[in-house]
Design an enzyme around this catalytic site. Structure first.
Site, PDB file in Angstrom:
ATOM      1  N   ASP A  47       5.683   0.255 -11.513  1.00  0.00           N
ATOM      2  CA  ASP A  47       4.265   0.072 -11.216  1.00  0.00           C
ATOM      3  C   ASP A  47       3.596  -0.438 -12.499  1.00  0.00           C
ATOM      4  O   ASP A  47       4.199  -0.432 -13.576  1.00  0.00           O
ATOM      5  CB  ASP A  47       3.619   1.368 -10.716  1.00  0.00           C
ATOM      6  CG  ASP A  47       2.325   1.091  -9.945  1.00  0.00           C
ATOM      7  OD1 ASP A  47       1.827  -0.059 -10.010  1.00  0.00           O
ATOM      8  OD2 ASP A  47       1.811   2.007  -9.286  1.00  0.00           O
TER       9      ASP A  47
HETATM   10  C1  BGC Z   1      -0.976   0.268  -8.256  1.00  0.00           C
HETATM   11  C2  BGC Z   1       0.001  -0.417  -7.321  1.00  0.00           C
HETATM   12  C3  BGC Z   1      -0.248  -1.892  -7.307  1.00  0.00           C
HETATM   13  C4  BGC Z   1      -0.150  -2.418  -8.721  1.00  0.00           C
HETATM   14  C5  BGC Z   1      -0.327  -3.913  -8.827  1.00  0.00           C
HETATM   15  C6  BGC Z   1      -1.051  -0.405  -9.609  1.00  0.00           C
HETATM   16  O1  BGC Z   1      -2.106   0.087 -10.355  1.00  0.00           O
HETATM   17  O2  BGC Z   1      -0.580   1.620  -8.405  1.00  0.00           O
HETATM   18  O3  BGC Z   1      -0.120   0.138  -6.043  1.00  0.00           O
HETATM   19  O4  BGC Z   1       0.678  -2.515  -6.467  1.00  0.00           O
HETATM   20  O5  BGC Z   1      -1.167  -1.795  -9.502  1.00  0.00           O
HETATM   21  O6  BGC Z   1      -1.630  -4.308  -8.607  1.00  0.00           O
END
Ligand code: BGC
Length: 764
Positions: free
Chosen positions: A309
């Site tokens: 993530d």
């Molecule tokens: C979130 C994810 C997301 C990623 C990319 C993160 O902060 O937890 O769910 O896919 O950002 O935007």
């Protein structure tokens, strides 16, 4: 390219078969489509040849994912959005040091960026384009939690399919969805992104959404988008519902509650996943070998790739698990994270980690092989320019069919909690309506996870009402209050509007900014200024309908709780105003059911219907020395599964048929459901069980099946279910799905709380 038949409304027999059945906890879903891997197998030799030829920097480049600094992004969703430098990123692509970009969309830009990789880099490996297409791209569908309230796998499939059609036409290959985290604590803002609190419903929607994104014609189909079930794993169990917080749970709960929707999505063909931010039992998920290797690869045989993530591998340092960036890259690689999101740590440290022997080259090669194989599966080695036709983008994005689907999904997602005196539906003519509250004319309809929605097409409640009413001049709109702050003179104006009306429609709740990532709340109630507004308006004495806007299960109190009618409307997307008007004015009877419980009070959190009974279950309020709080019953105000129709539905006693389920047999159980009302009802009949004596304590009840039945006014239906042993499985202490013979309670009921029960026996 013709519009994909998969995205059209209507359920084909084969799709019904794919989405239905075989959803027993832990059991594999119906034969997974191996279509997903199609092209990858054909390119296996080429991939090996590439790996043999790549420098270590080029390998690190394939494992490196950065923000797309080139293409259109109207809104920021992450801390460092917009900071990318196009010149630097182009250079990295040219040098083979960057193989993947995310959160930029657009066909034309996609072609230009792909050109750099395919024409100017040494090995000409195509870029992978990913994006957070959570509930629609340009056409916005209901937030996932809202859509979960439809209890409708086919609908979830179709909206995911439509989102994929739009994403693919805008040169996106991968979506960071579906979010399949079980959400049992309504303080956690990210409940809005998932399917709610229940494992069975969560499994069904994980499968439907995965299949919807990926389609059924192979991942290389031009309208197939790689699904990324996230966040692996146990992210939804953050302590106190505080985002990013620690999770600590038994292996039984991890495997029995939090992992099944992931397993269901992988069995349905998902070829990527995202490692979560949180730590699990002391080990951050992004450095967690037990999760990412032992379970995911070893036990489940997952062959796709894992992406971290947003900077989660770098965050191993703040967790106190890694000493520095190099150590963080080492730990996450060794644990099983193949691709690094945004931090750049893999690019920076892999060459040295391999040279020093701290990470075996084979680990890097394996990760590269996974990423290249998924690129091949997506058809990128055959057509790196997939999705870059501007003409197709114009045709397929934001099509009329998609807006019609958004309206349908919106009305099916509304949940009627209460309707005293059949106040709803409202007549379209002859009634003066005062639409009061911060959401009456508000365009805050998309919800918190939309980046590219067409803002010019948003339909407010006011607009939807005016369109539906025969004489729109009978509608007055008065804001009364902002979402979190009073407005000078607002309450007085709203009271005046209420006095001049026959009925008050109170559009209140949370703004989109109050749920989703990093939006945890200690109090899941409606903000005080809106409660004050509700009290003042209710005191006028006109009938009150509450239209609740929300991204989570909420605490309802005072005049809101006491309103004659309450309709949960979530964030329904582009067509919100029309969808709600369809229900309020009765063109569509309410059909939704809560996917999360609404507890009486915030302090009950985490509250979920399938909790354990404990050794001292309370059977009535205020019993001494029983499992309950001093101030409130240990129940929900509106439980999981609850939702009324415009009919008047009653349930007979459940009939356990033969009363005995033989080990390899089937038991038919049934209930008579009647509709004494004057309007038809679309009823979701729910089957719950409780294992009365087991080697591990079991939930007080849990959902194992449900069926939607249409019951005409004055009609009755006998609704039958077939129970098999597999549906009675629980995660045993030995980490195996287990069934034990003995007695079970059985409810066939309209929700996860109350209702009549009977028993049956499972015999061996
Ligand atoms: C979130 C994810 C997301 C990623 C990319 C993160 O902060 O937890 O769910 O896919 O950002 O935007």
């Amino acid at each position: 390219m013709p519009y994909d038949a998969d995205a059209r409304p209507g359920l084909t027999a084969s799709r019904r078969a794919l989405l239905a059945g075989a959803l027993f906890a832990g059991a594999s879903v119906v034969a997974a489509p191996k279509l997903a891997w199609g092209q990858a197998r054909r390119h296996a030799a080429r991939i090996e040849a590439l790996i043999a030829e790549m420098t270590i920097e080029e390998k690190a480049g394939q494992l490196n994912l950065l923000n797309d600094p080139f293409r259109f992004r109207p809104q920021s969703v992450n801390p460092t959005d917009g900071e990318g430098d196009p010149a630097r990123v182009s250079q990295l692509i040219r040098e083979g040091k960057l193989g993947n970009l995310f959160n930029g969309v657009g066909a034309e830009g996609g072609r230009e960026i792909q050109d750099i990789a395919v024409k100017e880099s040494r090995l000409k490996i195509p870029l992978l384009f990913a994006a957070d297409i959570i509930h629609g791209l340009v056409t916005v569908f209901p937030v996932p939690l809202g859509e979960a309230a439809a209890w409708d796998a086919d609908l979830a499939y179709r909206t995911a399919r439509a989102a994929a059609v739009e994403g693919c036409a805008s040169a996106i290959h991968q979506t960071y969805a579906p979010m399949v985290d079980i959400g049992r604590d309504q303080r956690w803002g990210r409940v809005v992104e998932g399917a709610g609190e229940d494992v069975h419903l969560g499994n069904i929607l994980a499968i439907a959404r995965t299949r919807g994104f990926q389609g059924e014609r192979g991942l290389d189909h031009p309208q197939a988008m790689l699904a990324t079930p996230k966040h692996f794993a146990a992210y939804g169990a953050a302590e106190a519902g505080l985002d990013y917080n620690t999770t600590d749970m038994s292996d039984v709960t991890l495997r029995g509650v939090y992992l099944p929707p992931f397993k269901a999505a992988f069995d349905a063909g998902a070829l990527s996943t995202m490692s979560a931010f949180n730590d699990v039992n002391g080990v951050p998920a992004t450095g967690n070998e037990y999760l990412l290797t032992d379970i995911l690869r070893g036990e489940w045989g997952f062959e796709g790739f894992v992406v971290s993530d947003y900077t989660s591998e770098q965050e191993l340092i703040a967790h106190g698990f890694a000493a520095d960036g190099r150590d963080a890259a080492r730990l996450s690689l060794l644990a099983g994270v193949d691709m690094s999101m945004v931090s750049g740590l893999y690019l920076e440290h892999i060459p040295d980690l391999v040279a020093s022997g701290d990470v075996p080259l084979a680990v890097v090669d394996r990760a590269v092989r996974r990423v290249l194989s998924v690129k091949a599966a997506l058809g990128l080695f055959d057509d790196p320019y997939r999705g870059t036709s501007v003409a197709r983008e114009r045709r397929e994005v934001g099509s009329r069919e998609h807006y019609a689907l958004a309206r349908e999904a919106g009305r099916k997602s509304c949940v009627l909690l209460k309707n005293d005196g059949d106040l709803l539906p409202l007549p379209k003519a002859g009634t003066r309506i005062a639409l009061i509250g911060p959401f009456g004319d508000s365009l805050d309809v998309f919800g918190p996870w939309t980046i590219w929605g067409d803002e010019s097409k948003r339909v407010s409640l006011e607009a939807g009402f005016r369109e539906a009413m025969r004489d729109p001049s009978l509608l007055t709109v008065s804001k009364g209050s902002d979402v979190e702050a009073p407005i000078e003179g607002g309450v007085a104006a709203a009271v005046a509007a209420a006095q001049a009306a026959d009925v008050v429609v109170l559009a209140i709740g949370e703004s989109a900014a109050m749920s989703a990532e990093a939006k945890s709340r200690v109090d899941i109630g409606i903000p005080q200024p809106q409660l004050d507004l509700a009290e003042a308006v209710a005191a006028v004495g006109k009938p009150v309908v509450v239209l609740l806007r929300n991204g989570r299960g909420m605490e309802l109190s005072g005049a809101v709780k006491d309103a004659q009618a309450i309709l949960v409307t979530w964030f329904l997307g582009s067509e919100m105003g029309r969808s709600v008007a369809d229900v309020v004015f009765g063109d569509h009877g309410p059909t939704g059911r809560l996917p999360v419980s609404f507890p009486h009070r915030s302090g009950q959190s985490p509250y979920y219907y399938s909790r354990k009974t404990t050794g001292r279950p309370a059977t009535a309020p205020n019993q001494e020395y029983k499992t309950q709080f001093r101030e409130t019953p240990n129940e929900a105000l509106y439980p999981f599964g609850h939702g009324l129709t415009y009919g008047r539905v009653t349930y007979g006693a459940p009939n356990a048929g033969a009363g005995t389920l033989a080990w390899d047999g089937a038991l038919e159980v049934s209930v008579e459901v009647s509709n004494a009302g004057a309007r038809p009802a679309s009823e979701v009949v729910q089957l719950y069980v409780r294992d009365k004596v087991a080697s591990l304590t079991q939930p007080g009840r849990r959902l194992i099946d449900f069926k939607r039945v249409e019951i005409p006014a004055g009609g009755a239906e006998t609704v039958r279910f077939t129970i098999r042993r597999e549906q009675l499985q629980f995660m045993g202490a030995d980490r195996q799905w287990t069934v034990e013979p003995g007695e079970f309670d059985l409810w066939i009921a309209p929700s996860g709380q109350g209702g009549q029960s009977t028993t049956f026996r499972l015999t061996r």
